[in-house]
Design a protein around this motif. Structure first.
Motif, PDB file in Angstrom:
ATOM      1  N   UNK A 347      34.837  49.733  45.983  1.00 37.69           N
ATOM      2  CA  UNK A 347      34.589  49.059  44.700  1.00 37.69           C
ATOM      3  C   UNK A 347      33.257  48.333  44.657  1.00 37.69           C
ATOM      4  N   UNK A 348      32.761  47.903  45.815  1.00 42.48           N
ATOM      5  CA  UNK A 348      31.538  47.114  45.839  1.00 42.48           C
ATOM      6  C   UNK A 348      31.730  45.682  45.364  1.00 42.48           C
ATOM      7  N   UNK A 349      32.981  45.255  45.190  1.00 45.18           N
ATOM      8  CA  UNK A 349      33.275  43.906  44.691  1.00 45.18           C
ATOM      9  C   UNK A 349      33.490  42.940  45.845  1.00 45.18           C
ATOM     10  N   UNK A 350      33.298  41.652  45.581  1.00 43.86           N
ATOM     11  CA  UNK A 350      33.513  40.583  46.558  1.00 43.86           C
ATOM     12  C   UNK A 350      34.983  40.190  46.529  1.00 43.86           C
ATOM     13  N   UNK A 351      35.718  40.518  47.601  1.00 42.26           N
ATOM     14  CA  UNK A 351      37.166  40.274  47.619  1.00 42.26           C
ATOM     15  C   UNK A 351      37.491  38.799  47.477  1.00 42.26           C
ATOM     16  N   UNK A 352      36.728  37.940  48.141  1.00 47.45           N
ATOM     17  CA  UNK A 352      37.008  36.509  48.058  1.00 47.45           C
ATOM     18  C   UNK A 352      36.843  35.968  46.651  1.00 47.45           C
ATOM     19  N   UNK A 353      35.786  36.406  45.967  1.00 47.51           N
ATOM     20  CA  UNK A 353      35.544  35.933  44.602  1.00 47.51           C
ATOM     21  C   UNK A 353      36.632  36.412  43.652  1.00 47.51           C
ATOM     22  N   UNK A 354      37.029  37.684  43.786  1.00 48.11           N
ATOM     23  CA  UNK A 354      38.074  38.208  42.902  1.00 48.11           C
ATOM     24  C   UNK A 354      39.406  37.531  43.200  1.00 48.11           C
ATOM     25  N   UNK A 355      39.678  37.270  44.485  1.00 42.58           N
ATOM     26  CA  UNK A 355      40.935  36.599  44.849  1.00 42.58           C
ATOM     27  C   UNK A 355      41.040  35.246  44.161  1.00 42.58           C
ATOM     28  N   UNK A 356      39.952  34.520  44.092  1.00 42.76           N
ATOM     29  CA  UNK A 356      39.979  33.224  43.422  1.00 42.76           C
ATOM     30  C   UNK A 356      40.261  33.378  41.930  1.00 42.76           C
ATOM     31  N   UNK A 357      39.753  34.449  41.331  1.00 46.68           N
ATOM     32  CA  UNK A 357      39.967  34.669  39.906  1.00 46.68           C
ATOM     33  C   UNK A 357      41.424  34.967  39.569  1.00 46.68           C
ATOM     34  N   UNK A 358      42.148  35.545  40.504  1.00 45.45           N
ATOM     35  CA  UNK A 358      43.538  35.947  40.215  1.00 45.45           C
ATOM     36  C   UNK A 358      44.566  35.061  40.905  1.00 45.45           C
ATOM     37  N   UNK A 359      44.093  34.025  41.612  1.00 42.75           N
ATOM     38  CA  UNK A 359      45.015  33.188  42.388  1.00 42.75           C
ATOM     39  C   UNK A 359      46.061  32.516  41.514  1.00 42.75           C
ATOM     40  N   UNK A 360      45.673  32.015  40.362  1.00 43.17           N
ATOM     41  CA  UNK A 360      46.635  31.331  39.485  1.00 43.17           C
ATOM     42  C   UNK A 360      47.765  32.275  39.086  1.00 43.17           C
ATOM     43  N   UNK A 361      47.414  33.508  38.758  1.00 43.87           N
ATOM     44  CA  UNK A 361      48.430  34.500  38.408  1.00 43.87           C
ATOM     45  C   UNK A 361      49.383  34.727  39.578  1.00 43.87           C
ATOM     46  N   UNK A 362      48.828  34.922  40.768  1.00 39.89           N
ATOM     47  CA  UNK A 362      49.678  35.197  41.925  1.00 39.89           C
ATOM     48  C   UNK A 362      50.615  34.024  42.218  1.00 39.89           C
ATOM     49  N   UNK A 363      50.113  32.824  42.094  1.00 42.02           N
ATOM     50  CA  UNK A 363      50.949  31.650  42.350  1.00 42.02           C
ATOM     51  C   UNK A 363      52.043  31.513  41.302  1.00 42.02           C
TER      52      UNK A 363
END
Length: 373
Positions: A347-363
């Motif tokens: 994907x070429x994406x930054x996993x850490x940055x994307x994880x932060x963007x979706x953390x609220x949903x996961x929680x």
């Protein structure tokens, strides 16, 4: 071709069509085959719209038909929505829209020829041609004339549908779809389409599209008694999987597609969809509207325990016949676990940055991190 030039009184579909045509001409990077495919993808829903409008005017009672308690499977793409949909479609008490009748809704499907209609073979031949152009496509996303079809194929008739922005590189169109489009006319047309099909073959509708997650308010405004099932999975593996699928689909029509380009769009859409879905579930528009949540991990671990629990939540009973049909379908379509078709690194994406963007949903929904593929 359609025997009519009357598209109905609502011409709001023209905005999406104009943006789509502009994008196909200037942004999609179509090859010669892609031009032919794109023309068909525009003509087919326009012809269907003309035919449905004509039939409806000749048979005005169709407009009064009720659509009661339709079941909608929503959630991010690649979260098991397709296999859950396919399994529930084996329940004889439920009525999915099949690919052949969605692509060719006129003349009306009929109960007595529902499994033998010549349009089935025509549709299947078209699907198999896609597999010849891009080998492995059907392994990535199983399709068939007798499989249930997604709602995005129906809302294509309003030209307000994610089906176009997945199949083709259309940055202007997809951002309009994501941020600016009014989706309410698309859901009105969706109802019109279902009324048309059920006037030939009735039943309680079973419907599916990840795209509904982005527009839950428009969905429940059109279908106030809808039963909604939302699937959940780690969004990072969703993004890498849907990026690879999008790339595969675009290769049908373009020689110039990359997974990184697809991943940029997929990531934006997924993040926006999850955020919007959470806000809508807390909104007045969905106040009191019950949504059943299904964890992808639970479904993979024990699909029939998950289905029994889902049926209980929906107030349904899983009949022995339905379960037997589902088990037979699953045995015949075991899947391959995704194999090595995609990895996060593609994907070429930054996993850490994307994880932060979706953390609220996961929680909020208790969605665990998965090892990245």
């Amino acid at each position: 071709m359609a025997g009519s030039d009357d598209f109905g009184g609502d011409d709001s579909w023209r905005e999406g069509l104009n943006l789509l045509c502009d994008g196909l001409a200037t942004e999609a990077r179509l090859n010669d085959i892609g031009v032919e495919i794109a023309v068909l993808d525009i003509i087919r829903p326009m012809v269907s719209r003309l035919q449905i409008t004509k039939w409806r005017k000749e048979n005005p009672a169709v407009a009064a038909q009720q659509i009661s308690r339709p079941i909608f499977i929503v959630g991010q793409p690649r979260t098991g929505t397709t296999i859950l949909f396919d399994l529930l479609a084996q329940d004889p008490e439920l009525r999915p829209p099949l690919t052949w009748e969605v692509d060719n809704p006129h003349p009306l499907p009929r109960s007595e020829t529902y499994a033998t209609d010549p349009r089935i073979a025509e549709t299947q031949a078209s699907i198999e041609m896609s597999e010849q152009i891009v080998p492995g496509l059907l392994a990535f996303h199983p399709m068939g004339a007798l499989h249930g079809q997604e709602c995005v194929r129906i809302t294509a008739g309003q030209f307000c549908s994610m089906i176009f922005s997945v199949q083709y590189r259309l940055p202007t169109y997809y951002r309009w779809l994501l941020y600016d489009a009014d989706h309410r006319p698309a859901y009105r047309y969706h109802r019109t389409f279902l009324q048309h099909l059920q006037s030939g073959v009735p039943g309680q509708w079973l419907l599916k599209s990840p795209a509904h997650l982005w527009q839950l308010d428009a969905l429940v405004a059109e279908y106030p008694d809808a039963l909604i099932v939302q699937n959940h999975r780690d969004p990072l593996n969703v993004i890498s999987s849907i990026s690879a699928l999008t790339h595969h689909l675009r290769r049908l029509a373009s020689d110039d597609s990359s997974i990184t380009d697809c991943a940029g769009q997929s990531c934006e859409e997924i993040v926006v969809g999850l955020e919007r879905g959470m806000k809508l579930r807390d909104s007045e528009a969905l106040a009191g509207h019950r949504i059943v949540d299904v964890q992808f991990a639970d479904f993979v671990r024990d699909p029939f325990a998950t289905i029994r629990a889902l049926y209980a939540e929906l107030g349904r009973e899983l009949s022995p016949v339905a379960e037997q049909n589902m088990r037979a379908f699953l045995a015949a379509h075991p899947g391959d676990g995704g194999g090595g078709r995609y990895t996060w690194d593609d994907t070429g994406l930054d996993a850490g940055a994307v994880r932060e963007q979706v953390r609220e949903y996961q929680q909020r929904f208790g969605v665990p991190d998965e090892p990245l593929k």
